[in-house]
Write a protein that holds these residues in place. Structure first.
Motif, PDB file in Angstrom:
ATOM      1  N   LYS A  48     -11.647   6.679  -8.098  1.00  0.00           N
ATOM      2  CA  LYS A  48     -12.065   7.516  -9.217  1.00  0.00           C
ATOM      3  C   LYS A  48     -10.899   8.046 -10.058  1.00  0.00           C
ATOM      4  O   LYS A  48     -11.068   8.368 -11.217  1.00  0.00           O
ATOM      5  CB  LYS A  48     -12.910   8.670  -8.700  1.00  0.00           C
ATOM      6  N   LYS A  49      -9.762   8.123  -9.477  1.00  0.00           N
ATOM      7  CA  LYS A  49      -8.661   8.770 -10.201  1.00  0.00           C
ATOM      8  C   LYS A  49      -7.442   7.869 -10.311  1.00  0.00           C
ATOM      9  O   LYS A  49      -7.505   6.799 -10.882  1.00  0.00           O
ATOM     10  CB  LYS A  49      -8.323  10.101  -9.531  1.00  0.00           C
ATOM     11  N   ALA A  50      -6.325   8.303  -9.740  1.00  0.00           N
ATOM     12  CA  ALA A  50      -5.075   7.588  -9.947  1.00  0.00           C
ATOM     13  C   ALA A  50      -5.048   6.271  -9.175  1.00  0.00           C
ATOM     14  O   ALA A  50      -5.547   6.181  -8.061  1.00  0.00           O
ATOM     15  CB  ALA A  50      -3.898   8.456  -9.499  1.00  0.00           C
ATOM     16  N   PRO A  51      -4.445   5.240  -9.759  1.00  0.00           N
ATOM     17  CA  PRO A  51      -4.189   4.027  -8.976  1.00  0.00           C
ATOM     18  C   PRO A  51      -3.287   4.363  -7.785  1.00  0.00           C
ATOM     19  O   PRO A  51      -2.302   5.088  -7.927  1.00  0.00           O
ATOM     20  CB  PRO A  51      -3.452   3.121  -9.968  1.00  0.00           C
ATOM     21  N   THR A  52      -3.650   3.829  -6.635  1.00  0.00           N
ATOM     22  CA  THR A  52      -2.818   4.054  -5.453  1.00  0.00           C
ATOM     23  C   THR A  52      -2.206   2.737  -5.026  1.00  0.00           C
ATOM     24  O   THR A  52      -2.853   1.685  -5.059  1.00  0.00           O
ATOM     25  CB  THR A  52      -3.627   4.655  -4.297  1.00  0.00           C
ATOM     26  N   PHE A  53      -0.969   2.805  -4.607  1.00  0.00           N
ATOM     27  CA  PHE A  53      -0.166   1.623  -4.323  1.00  0.00           C
ATOM     28  C   PHE A  53      -0.659   0.901  -3.073  1.00  0.00           C
ATOM     29  O   PHE A  53      -0.977   1.523  -2.057  1.00  0.00           O
ATOM     30  CB  PHE A  53       1.289   2.061  -4.138  1.00  0.00           C
ATOM     31  N   LEU A  54      -0.711  -0.432  -3.143  1.00  0.00           N
ATOM     32  CA  LEU A  54      -1.047  -1.251  -1.986  1.00  0.00           C
ATOM     33  C   LEU A  54       0.159  -2.073  -1.532  1.00  0.00           C
ATOM     34  O   LEU A  54       0.619  -1.946  -0.412  1.00  0.00           O
ATOM     35  CB  LEU A  54      -2.213  -2.185  -2.318  1.00  0.00           C
ATOM     36  N   PHE A  55       0.624  -2.956  -2.403  1.00  0.00           N
ATOM     37  CA  PHE A  55       1.711  -3.860  -2.039  1.00  0.00           C
ATOM     38  C   PHE A  55       2.663  -4.069  -3.203  1.00  0.00           C
ATOM     39  O   PHE A  55       2.249  -4.037  -4.360  1.00  0.00           O
ATOM     40  CB  PHE A  55       1.170  -5.261  -1.677  1.00  0.00           C
ATOM     41  N   MET A  56       3.916  -4.334  -2.849  1.00  0.00           N
ATOM     42  CA  MET A  56       4.868  -4.854  -3.824  1.00  0.00           C
ATOM     43  C   MET A  56       5.465  -6.131  -3.255  1.00  0.00           C
ATOM     44  O   MET A  56       5.914  -6.165  -2.111  1.00  0.00           O
ATOM     45  CB  MET A  56       5.997  -3.855  -4.117  1.00  0.00           C
ATOM     46  N   LEU A  57       5.442  -7.183  -4.056  1.00  0.00           N
ATOM     47  CA  LEU A  57       5.906  -8.505  -3.633  1.00  0.00           C
ATOM     48  C   LEU A  57       7.040  -8.943  -4.536  1.00  0.00           C
ATOM     49  O   LEU A  57       6.925  -8.870  -5.764  1.00  0.00           O
ATOM     50  CB  LEU A  57       4.749  -9.519  -3.729  1.00  0.00           C
ATOM     51  N   THR A  58       8.106  -9.400  -3.910  1.00  0.00           N
ATOM     52  CA  THR A  58       9.224  -9.896  -4.707  1.00  0.00           C
ATOM     53  C   THR A  58       9.624 -11.314  -4.315  1.00  0.00           C
ATOM     54  O   THR A  58      10.277 -12.005  -5.097  1.00  0.00           O
ATOM     55  CB  THR A  58      10.452  -8.975  -4.567  1.00  0.00           C
TER      56      THR A  58
END
Lengths: 113, 110
Positions: B40-50
């Protein structure tokens, strides 16, 4: 402790008014951003700000201006509000200018009537 | 202009199903690919891929990046109603900001 906080959460105002949205981060991040999210949930960058260097998305009307009193704050000022400005505005921050994980504020829902 | 395209735009599944969300990107000076979950509100972090080919996992969620094909997927196994959300893919490039896709709206029904 709120990492990125925005105020107000809701803002209803009439066309033609000037308004500001405040953002503060306590993460020690170097870079802050403003994003606009439309009714279809599309997040679009408006501004990024790092060490007093401002990068502006060229599609943003000049009625929008970011103001940063210090590294932990990036406020958004909007002049002469229009109906099309209605959206949710998200503030975010990241550790460095080259990115990293962004942390978002909870958003400000702006409604222009 | 940098571009991120997600598919499908929306998806309805039953609890227990496995889903795969897709993200393709075209960005200059690519640095990283991030996945966020927005309820409902802020995007919450799941993954960062490099890096290509290295799967990242967190519980029932996993993601992998293919830098040759400019593509990433997010898998969710044994879906639950709490997984219902908009999943956002974003590419970090040479400039500071993330470029987001339009998101995939996932609805998990009991």
């Amino acid at each position: 402790d709120t990492a990125v906080s925005q105020t107000p959460k809701y803002l209803v105002t009439q066309m033609g008014n000037d308004k500001s949205i405040k953002c503060e981060q306590n993460l020690g991040h170097d870079t802050m951003y403003w994003y606009k999210q439309d009714s279809k949930k599309f997040l679009k960058i408006m501004f990024s700000y790092n060490n007093k260097e401002l990068i502006i998305n060229e599609t943003v009307p000049n009625r929008f201006s970011p103001k940063s009193p210090d590294k932990a704050h990036l406020n958004l000022h909007i002049n002469s509000l229009e109906l099309g400005d209605s959206a949710v505005y998200f503030c975010a921050s990241s550790p460095t200018r080259t990115g990293g994980v962004y942390t978002f504020g909870s958003g400000t829902r702006l409604t222009v009537v | 202009e940098d571009k991120v395209v997600q598919s499908p735009l929306s998806l309805v599944v039953h609890e227990g199903d496995t889903v795969t969300l897709n993200c393709s990107y075209e960005v200059t000076n690519f640095r990283s690919l991030l996945w966020y979950k927005q309820e409902k509100k802020a995007p919450t972090f799941l993954f960062m891929l490099t890096s290509s080919g290295i799967e990242k996992k967190s519980g029932r969620l996993s993601s992998i990046l293919d830098k040759k094909e400019l593509f990433s997927i997010l898998n969710i196994t044994a879906t639950q109603t709490g997984d219902s959300a908009v999943y956002l893919c974003a590419a970090g490039a040479g400039s500071y900001q993330l470029t987001f896709g339009k998101g995939t709206k996932l609805s998990v029904i009991p």
